[in-house]
Design an enzyme around this catalytic site. Structure first.
Site, PDB file in Angstrom:
ATOM      1  N   ASP A 158      -1.417   1.385  -3.953  1.00  0.00           N
ATOM      2  CA  ASP A 158      -2.389   0.440  -4.509  1.00  0.00           C
ATOM      3  C   ASP A 158      -3.726   1.093  -4.845  1.00  0.00           C
ATOM      4  OD1 ASP A 158      -2.809   0.816  -1.758  1.00  0.00           O
ATOM      5  OD2 ASP A 158      -3.820  -1.104  -1.552  1.00  0.00           O
ATOM      6  N   ASP A 191      -2.424   6.498  -3.302  1.00  0.00           N
ATOM      7  CA  ASP A 191      -1.288   5.766  -2.745  1.00  0.00           C
ATOM      8  C   ASP A 191      -0.896   4.607  -3.663  1.00  0.00           C
ATOM      9  OD1 ASP A 191      -3.410   4.051  -2.222  1.00  0.00           O
ATOM     10  OD2 ASP A 191      -2.524   3.293  -0.365  1.00  0.00           O
ATOM     11  N   ASP A 198      -6.014   2.877  -3.158  1.00  0.00           N
ATOM     12  CA  ASP A 198      -7.210   2.975  -2.325  1.00  0.00           C
ATOM     13  C   ASP A 198      -7.264   4.253  -1.496  1.00  0.00           C
ATOM     14  OD1 ASP A 198      -5.176   2.060  -0.718  1.00  0.00           O
ATOM     15  OD2 ASP A 198      -6.285   0.390   0.161  1.00  0.00           O
ATOM     16  N   ARG A 199      -6.157   5.001  -1.425  1.00  0.00           N
ATOM     17  CA  ARG A 199      -6.181   6.260  -0.664  1.00  0.00           C
ATOM     18  C   ARG A 199      -6.258   7.452  -1.601  1.00  0.00           C
ATOM     19  NH1 ARG A 199      -2.204   5.939   4.488  1.00  0.00           N
ATOM     20  NH2 ARG A 199      -2.710   3.805   5.094  1.00  0.00           N
ATOM     21  N   LYS A 255     -11.557   0.811   0.206  1.00  0.00           N
ATOM     22  CA  LYS A 255     -11.590   2.243  -0.038  1.00  0.00           C
ATOM     23  C   LYS A 255     -11.142   2.488  -1.473  1.00  0.00           C
ATOM     24  CE  LYS A 255      -7.244   2.807   2.590  1.00  0.00           C
ATOM     25  NZ  LYS A 255      -7.076   1.611   3.441  1.00  0.00           N
ATOM     26  N   SER A 294       0.801  -1.223   0.000  1.00  0.00           N
ATOM     27  CA  SER A 294       0.000   0.000   0.000  1.00  0.00           C
ATOM     28  C   SER A 294       0.837   1.278   0.000  1.00  0.00           C
ATOM     29  CB  SER A 294      -0.942  -0.053   1.194  1.00  0.00           C
ATOM     30  OG  SER A 294      -1.913   0.930   1.080  1.00  0.00           O
ATOM     31  N   HIS A 295       0.732   2.045   1.076  1.00  0.00           N
ATOM     32  CA  HIS A 295       1.409   3.351   1.128  1.00  0.00           C
ATOM     33  C   HIS A 295       2.861   3.238   1.578  1.00  0.00           C
ATOM     34  CE1 HIS A 295      -0.088   2.305   5.059  1.00  0.00           C
ATOM     35  NE2 HIS A 295       0.800   3.124   5.580  1.00  0.00           N
TER      36      HIS A 295
HETATM   37  C1  VG1 Z   1      -3.038   2.447   8.372  1.00  0.00           C
HETATM   38  C2  VG1 Z   1      -4.143   3.476   8.523  1.00  0.00           C
HETATM   39  C3  VG1 Z   1      -5.499   2.811   8.414  1.00  0.00           C
HETATM   40  C4  VG1 Z   1      -5.594   2.054   7.082  1.00  0.00           C
HETATM   41  C5  VG1 Z   1      -4.421   1.093   6.955  1.00  0.00           C
HETATM   42  C6  VG1 Z   1      -4.395   0.404   5.603  1.00  0.00           C
HETATM   43  O1  VG1 Z   1      -3.126   1.495   9.399  1.00  0.00           O
HETATM   44  O2  VG1 Z   1      -4.027   4.150   9.758  1.00  0.00           O
HETATM   45  O3  VG1 Z   1      -6.503   3.782   8.531  1.00  0.00           O
HETATM   46  O4  VG1 Z   1      -6.790   1.331   7.011  1.00  0.00           O
HETATM   47  O5  VG1 Z   1      -3.196   1.795   7.120  1.00  0.00           O
HETATM   48  O6  VG1 Z   1      -4.367   1.334   4.575  1.00  0.00           O
HETATM   49  P1  VG1 Z   1      -2.223   1.547  10.734  1.00  0.00           P
HETATM   50  O7  VG1 Z   1      -2.573   0.321  11.510  1.00  0.00           O
HETATM   51  O8  VG1 Z   1      -0.794   1.615  10.307  1.00  0.00           O
HETATM   52  O9  VG1 Z   1      -2.616   2.814  11.442  1.00  0.00           O
HETATM   53  V1  VG1 Z   1      -3.732   0.860   3.063  1.00  0.00           V
HETATM   54  O10 VG1 Z   1      -4.001   2.125   2.030  1.00  0.00           O
HETATM   55  O11 VG1 Z   1      -2.204   0.594   3.635  1.00  0.00           O
HETATM   56  O12 VG1 Z   1      -4.416  -0.547   2.716  1.00  0.00           O
HETATM   57 CO    CO Z   2      -3.460   1.560   0.126  1.00  0.00          CO
END
Ligand code: VG1
Ligand code: CO
Length: 539
Positions: A278, A276, A280-281, A375, A112-113
């Site tokens: 993948d 981001d 979704d953000r 998302k 993801s990010h």
């Molecule tokens: C983070 C964010 C959370 C989000 C998750 C996955 O998690 O705070 O809101 O759902 O990333 O996002 P954490 O546990 O590090 O706070 V993605 O775009 O990485 O699937």
């Molecule tokens: Co993501």
């Protein structure tokens, strides 16, 4: 040829907030991916006769992991794997393709990010037939399997060429390579008023979308430039690169620096947006103006009637506990359902399936609706464009009008990175012990009304989840503490600050939250325990 390979378990394959996420070099260890995937297959009673969706955000090791997973799927008797062309699929597109094909499950290969590349992170998100990531009841089983796995099944076969759309065979299994962009575009076209957005661009509206060298480049080019008529070149960093060109594909004010600098310059287009890794953000910017994700959720909800796909009504809205309370005020005004869930999109899925909510969002730049079970970054941007096209107002005007109507939640997340895991765990455990003693105590100009752990009781499956600690103040301000579940080393403490104002609508966010930030360090004993006098990252 079917091969049964003996293997030894890894003890660290527990999924976090969104799938399994580790350093690329950890995932590249012998049998690491294989152990995890076989553990998933075994946890769901095998995959014989099933159909799965497969793809990733294009980061380093995507190609290698995809080949392994296809060969394992074939060896485990899967009927069909639907793969994104060249191995690319965004998280929202994957959820769409999964639902459209009534598939049994899917993998998105993404951290993801988190940064990519051989020195970055790799990850695997696992979705079930509902289109969303698996609930903890299933991830717990998978984790148990990973700790005990002894062997896995794989087909010995040459690699599959993923560049051509069409169908081929791997052993007895069918592999269908699809253009996931097309499926995704069709869905967006059915929700939003593309004609109105086309007229907006034709009228000279200027726009920049930063794909951050990750998976959404091809989707964004197709939708914004080719179909909606945004000027060529509106989509930047549009080529998916294995290391994201060194960018950290997290769309926030710090990591999307190039876009933010442009939007705060005199050359700023009317709107800026980013996704981001993948897809979704999303981040939404106007000219010299930033919309917090918490406000964005509230604003989209309040304007649902402007969107053809929702004009017949919405069920309700949900947000993660850490997200600001802005959406709650809109829900109250619209008299629709309102839910607060733990951090992680999977907690929204039961609420969508049971028609309790239509929209949901998280402060971490995630917004979405029941069109899928993830998302959806591009969806949120199209929603904003549709509102702008329908009202003729700018991003800033829309947001300011919202504050005027509902008041403003000044909001910020403070991240304390790279903490020792034991120190971070002890900080949270001790803070939890202390919570009951806080009510009535005063810290500077803030008085605690109540302080308690956030506990969510799922109204659909009856499960109970504890995630984060919340301190509520008498003036409706809040501090939420929780540990990140997406990092790949050390611990990150996230502290979420919110202060609600109905009169002072035009102040500087950092100034407005300065004292609350100090209070958060005092209550959490953050400086004393970590040595940090300020956060490493403010978003
Ligand atoms: C983070 C964010 C959370 C989000 C998750 C996955 O998690 O705070 O809101 O759902 O990333 O996002 P954490 O546990 O590090 O706070 V993605 O775009 O990485 O699937
Ligand atoms: Co993501």
């Amino acid at each position: 040829m079917l091969k049964i390979v003996s293997t030894t378990p890894y003890q660290d394959q527990k999924m976090g907030t969104a799938g399994l996420r580790r350093k690329s070099k950890v995932v590249m260890q012998e049998n690491y991916v294989e152990n995890f995937v076989q553990s998933v297959f075994d946890a769901i009673g095998g995959v014989s006769g099933q159909t799965f969706i497969l793809g990733g955000d294009g980061r380093y090791y995507n190609k290698i992991a995809i080949q392994k997973i296809m060969k394992m799927a074939a060896a485990n008797g899967m009927k069909k794997v639907i793969v994104g062309q060249n191995g690319y699929i965004s998280t929202p597109a994957s959820s769409r393709v999964l639902l459209k094909n009534k598939a049994d499950g899917g993998f998105v290969l993404s951290a993801s990010h988190n940064p990519g590349g051989i020195n970055g992170d790799f990850g695997i998100k696992y979705a079930i037939a509902s289109g969303g990531q698996c609930p903890t009841s299933i991830s717990d089983k998978i984790y148990e399997n990973t700790k005990n796995i002894k062997e896995y099944k794989i087909l010995e076969a040459p690699d599959i060429d993923l560049s051509q759309i069409g169908t081929q065979k791997l052993g007895d299994m069918e592999i269908e390579i699809i253009d996931s962009v097309k499926d995704y575009v069709d869905m967006m076209e059915a929700i939003f008023d593309f004609d109105a957005i086309r007229r907006l661009f034709a009228g000279g509206f200027t726009f920049v979308f930063d794909a951050m060298n990750a998976v959404t480049g091809p989707y964004a080019r197709k939708i914004f430039e080719e179909i909606l008529g945004a000027k060529k070149g509106s989509v930047v960093h549009a080529e998916p690169l294995e290391d994201f060109g060194g960018l950290h594909p997290d769309p926030n004010l710090i990591y999307a620096k190039e876009l933010v600098d442009l939007m705060y310059s005199d050359k700023a287009p009317d709107m800026g947006a980013a996704n981001d890794g993948d897809g979704d953000r999303n981040m939404i910017l106007g000219k010299k103006f930033f919309v917090t994700p918490s406000d964005s959720l509230a604003i989209l909800t309040d304007n649902y009637k402007l969107i053809p796909g929702y004009k017949n009504g919405i069920y309700g809205v949900a947000k993660s506990a850490a997200t600001s309370t802005a959406a709650g005020r809109v829900a109250e005004a619209l008299q629709i359902g309102y839910y607060e869930v733990p951090t992680g999109w999977k907690y929204f899925c039961n609420l969508m399936d049971s028609k309790r909510i239509t929209f949901c969002g998280e402060e971490s730049f995630g917004t979405g609706s029941n069109h899928i079970r993830e998302k959806d970054g591009i969806w949120a941007i199209l929603f904003w464009l549709n509102i702008i096209a329908a009202t003729g107002q700018s991003v800033e005007q829309i947001t300011r009008a919202h504050w005027k109507k509902y008041g403003r939640s000044y909001y910020m997340r403070n991240d304390y990175d790279g903490l020792d895991v034991d120190v971070a765990n002890k900080l949270m455990a001790d803070l939890e012990q202390k919570l009951p003693t806080l009510a009535g105590k005063t810290f500077g100009s803030y008085t605690v009304a109540e302080a308690k752990p956030f506990v969510y009781n799922d109204p659909v499956d009856g499960s109970s989840t504890k995630n984060g600690l919340i301190v509520y103040f008498t003036d409706k301000s809040r501090i939420v503490y929780r540990l990140s579940g997406t990092g790949s080393s050390g611990a990150t403490l996230r502290v979420y600050l919110e202060r609600y104002e109905t009169a002072k609508l035009d102040e500087n966010v950092e100034e407005m939250l300065k004292e609350l930030g100090d209070v958060s360090r005092q209550i959490g004993e953050i400086t004393a325990r970590t040595g940090k006098t300020k956060a490493d990252l403010l978003t």
